[in-house]
Scaffold this motif. Structure first.
Motif, short mmCIF file in Angstrom:
data_model
loop_
_atom_site.label_atom_id
_atom_site.label_comp_id
_atom_site.label_asym_id
_atom_site.label_seq_id
_atom_site.Cartn_x
_atom_site.Cartn_y
_atom_site.Cartn_z
N SER A 192 0.63 -1.14 -0.05
CA SER A 192 -0.10 0.15 -0.08
C SER A 192 0.92 1.22 -0.18
O SER A 192 1.99 1.23 0.35
N CYS A 247 1.87 1.75 -16.63
CA CYS A 247 0.57 1.35 -16.93
C CYS A 247 0.35 -0.24 -17.31
O CYS A 247 -0.72 -0.80 -16.96
N LEU A 279 -0.29 -1.31 -13.51
CA LEU A 279 -1.71 -1.10 -13.26
C LEU A 279 -2.80 -1.81 -13.93
O LEU A 279 -3.89 -2.20 -13.13
N GLY A 294 -3.91 -3.64 -10.65
CA GLY A 294 -4.39 -2.54 -10.31
C GLY A 294 -3.56 -1.58 -9.30
O GLY A 294 -2.72 -1.63 -9.25
N THR A 295 -4.53 -0.92 -8.55
CA THR A 295 -3.98 0.24 -7.65
C THR A 295 -4.17 -0.17 -6.07
O THR A 295 -3.88 0.86 -5.31
N VAL A 330 -0.80 0.98 -4.76
CA VAL A 330 -0.44 2.37 -5.03
C VAL A 330 -1.30 3.60 -4.63
O VAL A 330 -2.52 3.45 -5.04
N GLY A 336 -0.39 6.73 -5.78
CA GLY A 336 -0.45 7.73 -6.84
C GLY A 336 0.74 7.52 -8.00
O GLY A 336 1.54 6.41 -7.37
N ALA A 337 0.61 7.88 -8.86
CA ALA A 337 1.95 7.83 -9.94
C ALA A 337 2.18 9.34 -10.63
O ALA A 337 1.45 10.08 -10.73
N LEU A 395 -8.81 5.14 -14.05
CA LEU A 395 -7.73 5.37 -12.69
C LEU A 395 -8.61 5.94 -11.75
O LEU A 395 -9.19 6.85 -11.41
N ASP A 396 -8.31 5.41 -10.18
CA ASP A 396 -9.00 5.83 -9.11
C ASP A 396 -7.99 6.53 -8.15
O ASP A 396 -7.83 6.53 -6.95
N ILE A 397 -6.71 6.74 -8.63
CA ILE A 397 -5.57 7.25 -7.89
C ILE A 397 -5.14 8.67 -8.49
O ILE A 397 -5.35 8.70 -9.70
N VAL A 401 -2.83 11.24 -10.18
CA VAL A 401 -1.46 11.09 -11.10
C VAL A 401 -0.95 12.62 -11.70
O VAL A 401 -1.84 13.60 -11.51
#
Length: 275
Positions: A94, A109, A112, A116-117, A120, A122-123, A214-216, A218
């Protein structure tokens, strides 16, 4: 830099990486670009980042001290598996911040899309491609890269050196005061096997749908005068990502972290504090 460590990809490729900084800090995983290695970041920048993060600087397969298998470079699952193996080896499940320069953005990419995220937070895409193949807006290369192909993949030294020389100052910007670093980056490119340089372009994959979902958060950071990965590739990715922060550096070419390492570190740190 910290100690050398290894993780094993899904096809048994050994991936070498170094870890530095506070073990309890947020993991910052650095993924370099085409025909480079983890040495591209420079000791000074790595030391600076290590004061703020737990830095994990990876040598991608075929680069640096990692294994260079005969094939498998066209399989996104291998790239995803390499990064997953590093995260697992470091017990990172995490909160990671993934930072990819150039081809490293594509590897993020790949990861991910496959994993998945969950691990993660963020990126960061730095002068990055997010897709690859003819007609892919997220993979549009610039004038220096187009000029270097196909000579940059040649085994004949004179051909390769001439082609790679067409990069000029693309990786560093104006070389005043950066001659040593410019030569080091050029050396990393030459030390990457020609077959690997070629194989990295021998695939087609689109990650537009991934980016749109994406749900994070960037962070897209790109030089406006990037002659290796056209700035339109960064703008394209940013147009798709729901939670995006953008920073376009006027007049800067393909290596923002070389052009102004202090600004680079500050912007990455500021983004990380918002996660």
């Amino acid at each position: 830099m910290g100690p050398v460590r290894q993780a094993r990809g899904i096809d048994a490729t050994n991936i070498v990486y170094r870890v530095s900084g506070d073990p309890s800090g947020r993991p910052l995983v650095l993924l370099h670009g085409w025909a480079q290695s983890s040495a591209c970041w420079g000791e000074s920048l790595l030391a600076d980042l290590a004061e703020r993060f737990r830095v994990v600087a990876v040598d991608l397969r075929g680069h640096g001290y990692s294994d260079a298998p005969v094939d498998g470079y066209d399989d996104s699952a291998n790239w995803a598996g390499d990064l997953h193996a590093v995260l697992q080896a470091e017990g990172i499940d995490s909160g990671a911040l993934l930072l990819g320069w150039s081809y490293g953005g594509l590897v993020i990419c790949d990861y991910l899309a496959a994993h998945g995220t969950g691990a993660v937070a963020g990126a960061v895409f730095v002068g990055a491609i997010t897709s690859i193949g003819r007609g892919e807006a997220g993979g549009r290369v610039g004038t220096a890269m187009r000029a270097a192909i196909p000579g940059a993949m040649a085994e004949e030294p004179r051909v390769a050196i001439k082609a790679l020389g067409s990069f000029g100052h693309a990786l560093t910007g104006p070389v005043e005061g950066k001659g040593t670093q410019a030569q080091a980056l050029f050396g990393l490119t030459l030390s990457t096997a020609p077959r690997v340089r070629a194989a990295l372009f021998d695939r087609t994959v689109s990650h537009d749908e991934l980016l749109a979902g994406l749900d994070i958060p960037v962070f897209v950071l790109h030089g406006t005068e990037d002659t290796v990965v056209d700035v339109s590739a960064g703008r394209h990715a940013a147009s798709l990502i729901p939670r995006v922060t953008e920073s376009y550096w006027d007049g800067v070419d393909h290596g923002p972290f070389v052009a102004d390492p202090d600004r680079f570190s500050a912007e990455v740190t500021a983004f990380a504090k918002g996660l």
